[in-house]
Design a protein around this motif. Structure first.
Motif, PDB file in Angstrom:
ATOM      1  N   SER A  45       0.861  -1.171   0.000  1.00  0.00           N
ATOM      2  CA  SER A  45       0.000   0.000   0.000  1.00  0.00           C
ATOM      3  C   SER A  45       0.902   1.228   0.000  1.00  0.00           C
ATOM      4  CB  SER A  45      -0.874  -0.054   1.263  1.00  0.00           C
ATOM      5  OG  SER A  45      -1.246   1.189   1.747  1.00  0.00           O
ATOM      6  N   ASP A  46       0.321   2.404  -0.198  1.00  0.00           N
ATOM      7  CA  ASP A  46       1.113   3.620  -0.045  1.00  0.00           C
ATOM      8  C   ASP A  46       0.967   4.204   1.352  1.00  0.00           C
ATOM      9  OD1 ASP A  46      -1.475   4.576  -0.266  1.00  0.00           O
ATOM     10  OD2 ASP A  46      -0.993   6.133  -1.712  1.00  0.00           O
ATOM     11  N   GLN A  47       0.202   3.547   2.216  1.00  0.00           N
ATOM     12  CA  GLN A  47       0.003   3.996   3.597  1.00  0.00           C
ATOM     13  C   GLN A  47       1.140   3.502   4.488  1.00  0.00           C
ATOM     14  OE1 GLN A  47      -2.597   6.126   4.449  1.00  0.00           O
ATOM     15  NE2 GLN A  47      -2.763   6.091   2.207  1.00  0.00           N
ATOM     16  N   VAL A  48       1.727   4.389   5.269  1.00  0.00           N
ATOM     17  CA  VAL A  48       2.872   4.031   6.098  1.00  0.00           C
ATOM     18  C   VAL A  48       2.510   2.982   7.154  1.00  0.00           C
ATOM     19  CG1 VAL A  48       2.654   5.879   7.830  1.00  0.00           C
ATOM     20  CG2 VAL A  48       4.934   4.980   7.208  1.00  0.00           C
ATOM     21  N   GLU A  49       1.275   3.004   7.649  1.00  0.00           N
ATOM     22  CA  GLU A  49       0.866   1.996   8.635  1.00  0.00           C
ATOM     23  C   GLU A  49       0.873   0.596   8.018  1.00  0.00           C
ATOM     24  OE1 GLU A  49      -1.550   5.778   9.615  1.00  0.00           O
ATOM     25  OE2 GLU A  49      -0.942   4.714   7.809  1.00  0.00           O
ATOM     26  N   ASP A  50       0.352   0.481   6.802  1.00  0.00           N
ATOM     27  CA  ASP A  50       0.328  -0.812   6.113  1.00  0.00           C
ATOM     28  C   ASP A  50       1.744  -1.295   5.818  1.00  0.00           C
ATOM     29  OD1 ASP A  50      -2.462  -0.647   6.125  1.00  0.00           O
ATOM     30  OD2 ASP A  50      -2.548   0.124   4.068  1.00  0.00           O
ATOM     31  N   GLN A  51       2.598  -0.377   5.392  1.00  0.00           N
ATOM     32  CA  GLN A  51       3.980  -0.753   5.110  1.00  0.00           C
ATOM     33  C   GLN A  51       4.713  -1.177   6.386  1.00  0.00           C
ATOM     34  OE1 GLN A  51       6.256   1.902   2.595  1.00  0.00           O
ATOM     35  NE2 GLN A  51       4.469   2.377   1.327  1.00  0.00           N
ATOM     36  N   THR A  52       4.436  -0.495   7.492  1.00  0.00           N
ATOM     37  CA  THR A  52       5.052  -0.855   8.777  1.00  0.00           C
ATOM     38  C   THR A  52       4.620  -2.246   9.200  1.00  0.00           C
ATOM     39  OG1 THR A  52       5.116   1.467   9.449  1.00  0.00           O
ATOM     40  CG2 THR A  52       5.272  -0.191  11.206  1.00  0.00           C
ATOM     41  N   SER A  53       3.343  -2.501   9.137  1.00  0.00           N
ATOM     42  CA  SER A  53       2.814  -3.806   9.513  1.00  0.00           C
ATOM     43  C   SER A  53       3.409  -4.913   8.651  1.00  0.00           C
ATOM     44  CB  SER A  53       1.287  -3.798   9.394  1.00  0.00           C
ATOM     45  OG  SER A  53       0.757  -5.027   9.801  1.00  0.00           O
ATOM     46  N   GLN A  54       3.481  -4.691   7.346  1.00  0.00           N
ATOM     47  CA  GLN A  54       4.022  -5.712   6.447  1.00  0.00           C
ATOM     48  C   GLN A  54       5.512  -5.923   6.686  1.00  0.00           C
ATOM     49  OE1 GLN A  54       2.104  -7.692   4.270  1.00  0.00           O
ATOM     50  NE2 GLN A  54       4.002  -8.862   4.433  1.00  0.00           N
ATOM     51  N   ALA A  55       6.252  -4.841   6.941  1.00  0.00           N
ATOM     52  CA  ALA A  55       7.684  -4.987   7.239  1.00  0.00           C
ATOM     53  C   ALA A  55       7.885  -5.870   8.464  1.00  0.00           C
ATOM     54  CB  ALA A  55       8.319  -3.615   7.447  1.00  0.00           C
ATOM     55  N   LEU A  56       7.071  -5.666   9.494  1.00  0.00           N
ATOM     56  CA  LEU A  56       7.172  -6.483  10.710  1.00  0.00           C
ATOM     57  C   LEU A  56       6.728  -7.918  10.447  1.00  0.00           C
ATOM     58  CD1 LEU A  56       5.998  -3.744  13.185  1.00  0.00           C
ATOM     59  CD2 LEU A  56       8.254  -4.842  13.174  1.00  0.00           C
ATOM     60  N   LEU A 114      12.508   1.082  -3.833  1.00  0.00           N
ATOM     61  CA  LEU A 114      11.174   0.830  -4.387  1.00  0.00           C
ATOM     62  C   LEU A 114      10.116   1.830  -3.913  1.00  0.00           C
ATOM     63  CD1 LEU A 114      11.186  -3.073  -4.060  1.00  0.00           C
ATOM     64  CD2 LEU A 114      11.848  -1.677  -6.032  1.00  0.00           C
ATOM     65  N   GLY A 115      10.558   2.996  -3.436  1.00  0.00           N
ATOM     66  CA  GLY A 115       9.619   4.023  -2.998  1.00  0.00           C
ATOM     67  C   GLY A 115       8.999   3.760  -1.637  1.00  0.00           C
ATOM     68  N   GLY A 116       9.586   2.858  -0.867  1.00  0.00           N
ATOM     69  CA  GLY A 116       9.069   2.565   0.466  1.00  0.00           C
ATOM     70  C   GLY A 116       9.131   3.780   1.375  1.00  0.00           C
ATOM     71  N   LYS A 117       8.222   3.812   2.346  1.00  0.00           N
ATOM     72  CA  LYS A 117       8.199   4.893   3.332  1.00  0.00           C
ATOM     73  C   LYS A 117       8.864   4.496   4.637  1.00  0.00           C
ATOM     74  CE  LYS A 117       4.052   7.060   1.539  1.00  0.00           C
ATOM     75  NZ  LYS A 117       2.739   7.624   1.853  1.00  0.00           N
ATOM     76  N   VAL A 118       8.982   3.185   4.869  1.00  0.00           N
ATOM     77  CA  VAL A 118       9.554   2.692   6.115  1.00  0.00           C
ATOM     78  C   VAL A 118      10.297   1.387   5.830  1.00  0.00           C
ATOM     79  CG1 VAL A 118       7.409   1.497   6.760  1.00  0.00           C
ATOM     80  CG2 VAL A 118       9.050   2.091   8.536  1.00  0.00           C
ATOM     81  N   GLU A 119      11.412   1.214   6.520  1.00  0.00           N
ATOM     82  CA  GLU A 119      12.173  -0.036   6.470  1.00  0.00           C
ATOM     83  C   GLU A 119      12.572  -0.353   7.903  1.00  0.00           C
ATOM     84  OE1 GLU A 119      16.148  -2.042   4.413  1.00  0.00           O
ATOM     85  OE2 GLU A 119      15.585   0.007   3.887  1.00  0.00           O
ATOM     86  N   ILE A 120      12.501  -1.627   8.270  1.00  0.00           N
ATOM     87  CA  ILE A 120      12.842  -2.031   9.638  1.00  0.00           C
ATOM     88  C   ILE A 120      13.819  -3.191   9.583  1.00  0.00           C
ATOM     89  CG2 ILE A 120      11.967  -2.805  11.878  1.00  0.00           C
ATOM     90  CD1 ILE A 120       9.205  -1.695  11.024  1.00  0.00           C
ATOM     91  N   GLU A 121      14.946  -3.037  10.291  1.00  0.00           N
ATOM     92  CA  GLU A 121      15.906  -4.129  10.440  1.00  0.00           C
ATOM     93  C   GLU A 121      15.912  -4.549  11.901  1.00  0.00           C
ATOM     94  OE1 GLU A 121      19.725  -2.534   9.214  1.00  0.00           O
ATOM     95  OE2 GLU A 121      20.131  -1.830  11.236  1.00  0.00           O
ATOM     96  N   ALA A 122      16.437  -5.743  12.181  1.00  0.00           N
ATOM     97  CA  ALA A 122      16.378  -6.246  13.546  1.00  0.00           C
ATOM     98  C   ALA A 122      17.575  -7.119  13.882  1.00  0.00           C
ATOM     99  CB  ALA A 122      15.086  -7.042  13.758  1.00  0.00           C
ATOM    100  N   LEU A 123      17.815  -7.237  15.155  1.00  0.00           N
ATOM    101  CA  LEU A 123      18.780  -8.152  15.722  1.00  0.00           C
ATOM    102  C   LEU A 123      18.004  -9.039  16.700  1.00  0.00           C
ATOM    103  CD1 LEU A 123      21.666  -9.180  16.312  1.00  0.00           C
ATOM    104  CD2 LEU A 123      21.845  -7.332  18.002  1.00  0.00           C
ATOM    105  N   ALA A 124      18.117 -10.335  16.520  1.00  0.00           N
ATOM    106  CA  ALA A 124      17.408 -11.265  17.404  1.00  0.00           C
ATOM    107  C   ALA A 124      18.424 -12.202  18.049  1.00  0.00           C
ATOM    108  CB  ALA A 124      16.378 -12.073  16.601  1.00  0.00           C
ATOM    109  N   VAL A 125      17.988 -12.829  19.132  1.00  0.00           N
ATOM    110  CA  VAL A 125      18.834 -13.780  19.862  1.00  0.00           C
ATOM    111  C   VAL A 125      18.073 -15.089  20.017  1.00  0.00           C
ATOM    112  CG1 VAL A 125      20.020 -14.225  22.034  1.00  0.00           C
ATOM    113  CG2 VAL A 125      19.956 -11.917  21.125  1.00  0.00           C
TER     114      VAL A 125
END
Length: 128
Positions: A45-56, A114-125
């Motif tokens: 979607s172009d909505q930042v909330e949708d992009q955030t949810s999908q990134a997670l 790709l025109g994204g509004k948000v990207e999330i990276e993570a470190l897990a254990v």
């Protein structure tokens, strides 16, 4: 130390020369995820909330192939193209980390792939 690439069909294919994640001992370094649909590799979607949810969800999909979930995440970095979206991203993000949220940084960037509004990276254990 051996490093092992992690590949999940529940997350989008990388858009460049990188792995979805690298397992190194007890640590899992998860590459940044955009709000891309894993089936189409297009923004949901172009909505930042949708992009955030999908990134997670994409991060969760990578962890899932290792038998883990987002509770294994100890640190995230959020990249935003517009800090005016911080509140909406924060609200969506909070729904995924309701108990003992990970450490986090949020950084404003000029642009994302790709025109994204948000990207999330993570470190897990593992074995947390």
């Amino acid at each position: 130390m051996v490093k092992v690439p992690v590949v999940s069909p529940k997350a989008p294919r990388p858009v460049g020369p990188y792995s979805q994640a690298i397992e190194a001992g007890e640590l899992i370094f998860l590459s940044g995820q955009l709000g891309l649909d894993p089936q189409t590799n297009e923004l949901v979607s172009d909505q930042v909330e949708d992009q955030t949810s999908q990134a997670l969800e994409n991060l969760a999909g990578v962890l899932q192939v290792m038998g883990l979930d987002l509770s294994a995440v100890v640190k995230t970095t959020i990249f935003l193209t517009d800090m005016a979206d911080f509140g909406r991203v924060n609200q969506t993000y909070a729904g995924y980390f309701q108990t003992d949220p990970p450490a986090r940084s949020t950084i404003a960037v000029k642009a994302l792939p790709l025109g994204g509004k948000v990207e999330i990276e993570a470190l897990a254990v593992k074995n947390r």
